[in-house]
Design a protein around this motif. Structure first.
Motif, PDB file in Angstrom:
ATOM      1  N   THR A 156       0.833  -1.190   0.000  1.00  0.00           N
ATOM      2  CA  THR A 156       0.000   0.000   0.000  1.00  0.00           C
ATOM      3  C   THR A 156       0.875   1.249   0.000  1.00  0.00           C
ATOM      4  OG1 THR A 156      -0.116   0.173   2.412  1.00  0.00           O
ATOM      5  CG2 THR A 156      -1.743  -1.248   1.319  1.00  0.00           C
ATOM      6  N   ILE A 157       0.272   2.393  -0.284  1.00  0.00           N
ATOM      7  CA  ILE A 157       1.018   3.648  -0.307  1.00  0.00           C
ATOM      8  C   ILE A 157       1.581   3.991   1.075  1.00  0.00           C
ATOM      9  CG2 ILE A 157       0.823   6.129  -0.749  1.00  0.00           C
ATOM     10  CD1 ILE A 157      -1.257   5.419  -2.920  1.00  0.00           C
ATOM     11  N   PRO A 158       0.798   3.883   2.165  1.00  0.00           N
ATOM     12  CA  PRO A 158       1.380   4.146   3.494  1.00  0.00           C
ATOM     13  C   PRO A 158       2.530   3.200   3.828  1.00  0.00           C
ATOM     14  CG  PRO A 158      -1.007   4.221   3.609  1.00  0.00           C
ATOM     15  CD  PRO A 158      -0.666   3.678   2.253  1.00  0.00           C
ATOM     16  N   GLU A 159       2.416   1.931   3.422  1.00  0.00           N
ATOM     17  CA  GLU A 159       3.486   0.971   3.702  1.00  0.00           C
ATOM     18  C   GLU A 159       4.766   1.331   2.953  1.00  0.00           C
ATOM     19  OE1 GLU A 159       0.770  -3.010   4.612  1.00  0.00           O
ATOM     20  OE2 GLU A 159       1.569  -2.638   2.599  1.00  0.00           O
ATOM     21  N   ALA A 160       4.621   1.866   1.745  1.00  0.00           N
ATOM     22  CA  ALA A 160       5.802   2.283   0.990  1.00  0.00           C
ATOM     23  C   ALA A 160       6.513   3.428   1.705  1.00  0.00           C
ATOM     24  CB  ALA A 160       5.406   2.701  -0.422  1.00  0.00           C
ATOM     25  N   GLY A 161       5.743   4.372   2.234  1.00  0.00           N
ATOM     26  CA  GLY A 161       6.340   5.464   2.989  1.00  0.00           C
ATOM     27  C   GLY A 161       7.079   4.966   4.219  1.00  0.00           C
ATOM     28  N   GLN A 162       6.482   3.997   4.913  1.00  0.00           N
ATOM     29  CA  GLN A 162       7.131   3.416   6.089  1.00  0.00           C
ATOM     30  C   GLN A 162       8.393   2.647   5.694  1.00  0.00           C
ATOM     31  OE1 GLN A 162       4.046   1.035   7.868  1.00  0.00           O
ATOM     32  NE2 GLN A 162       2.741   2.807   8.320  1.00  0.00           N
ATOM     33  N   ALA A 163       8.335   1.960   4.547  1.00  0.00           N
ATOM     34  CA  ALA A 163       9.499   1.204   4.076  1.00  0.00           C
ATOM     35  C   ALA A 163      10.664   2.136   3.772  1.00  0.00           C
ATOM     36  CB  ALA A 163       9.127   0.400   2.835  1.00  0.00           C
TER      37      ALA A 163
ATOM     38  N   GLN B 119      11.468 -10.336   1.737  1.00  0.00           N
ATOM     39  CA  GLN B 119      12.690  -9.584   1.999  1.00  0.00           C
ATOM     40  C   GLN B 119      12.375  -8.105   2.217  1.00  0.00           C
ATOM     41  OE1 GLN B 119      15.732 -11.094   2.274  1.00  0.00           O
ATOM     42  NE2 GLN B 119      14.569 -13.005   2.020  1.00  0.00           N
ATOM     43  N   PRO B 120      13.260  -7.369   2.898  1.00  0.00           N
ATOM     44  CA  PRO B 120      13.052  -5.928   3.047  1.00  0.00           C
ATOM     45  C   PRO B 120      13.376  -5.203   1.748  1.00  0.00           C
ATOM     46  CG  PRO B 120      15.139  -6.554   4.022  1.00  0.00           C
ATOM     47  CD  PRO B 120      14.458  -7.838   3.630  1.00  0.00           C
ATOM     48  N   PHE B 121      12.929  -3.980   1.640  1.00  0.00           N
ATOM     49  CA  PHE B 121      13.230  -3.180   0.459  1.00  0.00           C
ATOM     50  C   PHE B 121      14.706  -2.805   0.439  1.00  0.00           C
ATOM     51  CE2 PHE B 121       8.652  -2.481   0.231  1.00  0.00           C
ATOM     52  CZ  PHE B 121       8.448  -2.512  -1.143  1.00  0.00           C
ATOM     53  N   ARG B 122      15.257  -2.771  -0.782  1.00  0.00           N
ATOM     54  CA  ARG B 122      16.632  -2.330  -0.985  1.00  0.00           C
ATOM     55  C   ARG B 122      16.651  -1.267  -2.080  1.00  0.00           C
ATOM     56  NH1 ARG B 122      19.978  -7.780  -1.891  1.00  0.00           N
ATOM     57  NH2 ARG B 122      18.092  -8.365  -3.042  1.00  0.00           N
ATOM     58  N   LEU B 123      17.632  -0.400  -2.007  1.00  0.00           N
ATOM     59  CA  LEU B 123      17.753   0.680  -2.985  1.00  0.00           C
ATOM     60  C   LEU B 123      18.329   0.148  -4.289  1.00  0.00           C
ATOM     61  CD1 LEU B 123      17.617   3.775  -3.549  1.00  0.00           C
ATOM     62  CD2 LEU B 123      20.007   3.871  -2.793  1.00  0.00           C
ATOM     63  N   ALA B 124      17.680   0.480  -5.408  1.00  0.00           N
ATOM     64  CA  ALA B 124      18.163   0.062  -6.722  1.00  0.00           C
ATOM     65  C   ALA B 124      18.873   1.191  -7.454  1.00  0.00           C
ATOM     66  CB  ALA B 124      17.000  -0.455  -7.575  1.00  0.00           C
ATOM     67  N   VAL B 125      18.356   2.413  -7.331  1.00  0.00           N
ATOM     68  CA  VAL B 125      18.936   3.548  -8.053  1.00  0.00           C
ATOM     69  C   VAL B 125      18.481   4.832  -7.373  1.00  0.00           C
ATOM     70  CG1 VAL B 125      16.996   3.548  -9.684  1.00  0.00           C
ATOM     71  CG2 VAL B 125      19.118   4.687 -10.310  1.00  0.00           C
TER      72      VAL B 125
ATOM     73  N   GLN C 258      11.268   5.005   5.260  1.00  0.00           N
ATOM     74  CA  GLN C 258      11.809   5.429   6.549  1.00  0.00           C
ATOM     75  C   GLN C 258      12.675   4.339   7.173  1.00  0.00           C
ATOM     76  OE1 GLN C 258       8.426   6.567   8.917  1.00  0.00           O
ATOM     77  NE2 GLN C 258       8.068   8.458   7.789  1.00  0.00           N
ATOM     78  N   LYS C 259      12.217   3.093   7.096  1.00  0.00           N
ATOM     79  CA  LYS C 259      12.983   1.986   7.670  1.00  0.00           C
ATOM     80  C   LYS C 259      14.310   1.804   6.943  1.00  0.00           C
ATOM     81  CE  LYS C 259       9.013  -0.663   9.392  1.00  0.00           C
ATOM     82  NZ  LYS C 259       8.242  -1.929   9.261  1.00  0.00           N
ATOM     83  N   TRP C 260      14.275   1.924   5.616  1.00  0.00           N
ATOM     84  CA  TRP C 260      15.518   1.770   4.860  1.00  0.00           C
ATOM     85  C   TRP C 260      16.505   2.873   5.230  1.00  0.00           C
ATOM     86  CZ3 TRP C 260      18.486   4.708   1.660  1.00  0.00           C
ATOM     87  CH2 TRP C 260      19.530   4.038   1.013  1.00  0.00           C
ATOM     88  N   VAL C 261      16.036   4.106   5.327  1.00  0.00           N
ATOM     89  CA  VAL C 261      16.915   5.217   5.701  1.00  0.00           C
ATOM     90  C   VAL C 261      17.545   4.953   7.066  1.00  0.00           C
ATOM     91  CG1 VAL C 261      16.958   7.654   6.376  1.00  0.00           C
ATOM     92  CG2 VAL C 261      15.793   6.968   4.283  1.00  0.00           C
ATOM     93  N   GLY C 262      16.756   4.420   7.999  1.00  0.00           N
ATOM     94  CA  GLY C 262      17.295   4.099   9.318  1.00  0.00           C
ATOM     95  C   GLY C 262      18.384   3.044   9.249  1.00  0.00           C
ATOM     96  N   ARG C 263      18.159   1.986   8.456  1.00  0.00           N
ATOM     97  CA  ARG C 263      19.164   0.931   8.313  1.00  0.00           C
ATOM     98  C   ARG C 263      20.414   1.458   7.611  1.00  0.00           C
ATOM     99  NH1 ARG C 263      17.970  -3.064   4.981  1.00  0.00           N
ATOM    100  NH2 ARG C 263      16.055  -2.222   4.075  1.00  0.00           N
ATOM    101  N   TYR C 264      20.201   2.285   6.609  1.00  0.00           N
ATOM    102  CA  TYR C 264      21.313   2.863   5.850  1.00  0.00           C
ATOM    103  C   TYR C 264      22.185   3.745   6.740  1.00  0.00           C
ATOM    104  CZ  TYR C 264      23.552   6.118   2.538  1.00  0.00           C
ATOM    105  OH  TYR C 264      24.444   6.903   1.857  1.00  0.00           O
ATOM    106  N   ASN C 265      21.564   4.658   7.479  1.00  0.00           N
ATOM    107  CA  ASN C 265      22.332   5.558   8.344  1.00  0.00           C
ATOM    108  C   ASN C 265      23.068   4.791   9.438  1.00  0.00           C
ATOM    109  OD1 ASN C 265      21.570   7.819   6.898  1.00  0.00           O
ATOM    110  ND2 ASN C 265      19.880   8.354   8.264  1.00  0.00           N
TER     111      ASN C 265
END
Length: 302
Positions: free
Chosen positions: A55-62, A165-171, A64-71
């Protein structure tokens, strides 16, 4: 939708490979066949029964979670040396950038990956659940944060996850000064409308031909780079350095715009089985009824 080109050498995983001193030493796995002429592989429009709808809200949360893992990862000592850490965050063009980060290690080394601290709430662009590929889910995000020179700047990013799996950055790429992201054509539920597959393949082909110096083929795809494109200005300079021709692109992400145009986001990649020397990420717009490709954003990583 997300489209995968046969011409791309898509890196999926580094886990299990030895730590490399040079990009060419990294033994990677590719999900695509040998490079070809840029044929687009249609993805299934029917999600697998076991895959929960994004869903759109879940994408927004994903995001945020990725940014947290990345940082958090960037705080780890020499994080770029760990295949597992790179795998956990990146795929495709973003993973190639991680490999390049490791290859540049040295006594005077300064990491090119910087923490991401979005200003305000990022905007996410998500296709309808039934339009997601059976291989996983994707979404595009627009966020403002500091670029490599510490300036607050709009960026556009694409994320993908395989089932379970969790979301990962592609580009990802910053948007050029003076440009802005186009408004997508949304349906009644706020989901983006599919991009044109044939146009996506043609635009990617045109960029690959341009950056590989195939000037005789310019325009053969039916599209041409705008005269003021970043690529036209950058190619003469970067071609004198450690430039290596591109074997193709990673997945192409995109959508139709509210004014009838088409937006595309992808990375041009080297053949990872030979050497990884550079990545070029592109955010592009083809206006309605036009054959000119406008560069909204681009990022050269080498």
């Amino acid at each position: 939708m997300r489209r995968m080109l046969l011409s791309g050498a898509l890196v999926v995983s580094l886990s299990g490979c030895g730590v490399a001193a040079r990009p060419s030493d990294v033994s990677t796995q590719a999900t695509s066949p040998a490079p070809s002429s840029g044929t687009v592989v249609p993805t299934s429009a029917t999600p697998t029964p076991a895959k929960a709808a994004l869903t759109i809200p879940e994408a927004g949360q994903a995001m945020q979670k990725w940014v947290g893992r990345y940082n958090a990862t960037l705080k780890k000592h020499e994080w770029w040396r760990s295949n597992a850490r790179l795998d956990a965050l990146f795929i495709e063009g973003a993973l190639h950038e991680g490999v390049l980060e490791r290859s540049q290690w040295g006594s005077e080394r300064k990491t090119r990956h910087k923490p991401i601290n979005p200003v305000g709430t990022p905007t996410v662009f998500v296709p309808r659940p039934e339009r997601q590929p059976s291989s996983g889910d994707w979404f595009i995000a627009q966020a403002t944060y500091q670029d490599a020179k510490g300036r607050a700047r709009p960026h556009v990013l694409a994320f993908f996850r395989s089932p379970g799996q969790p979301f990962r950055l592609a580009v990802a790429t910053p948007i050029h000064w003076g440009e802005r992201m186009p408004k997508p054509l949304l349906d009644a539920d706020g989901y983006v409308t599919d991009m044109d597959d044939s146009m996506a393949g043609a635009v990617a082909e045109e960029y690959e031909n341009f950056w590989n110096g195939e000037r005789k083929k310019e325009g053969d795809s039916g599209y041409r780079l705008a005269a003021n494109s970043y690529s036209r200005k950058a190619f003469p300079a970067v071609n004198k350095g450690a430039y290596v021709g591109f074997a193709g692109t990673g997945s192409i992400f995109g959508f139709r715009t509210a004014d009838g145009g088409s937006f595309f986001l992808f990375a041009l990649l080297n053949d990872d089985k030979k050497a990884i020397n550079n990545v070029l990420s592109e955010a592009l717009l083809v206006p309605k009824d036009s054959n000119t490709i406008r560069e909204l954003g681009a990022n050269w990583f080498s």
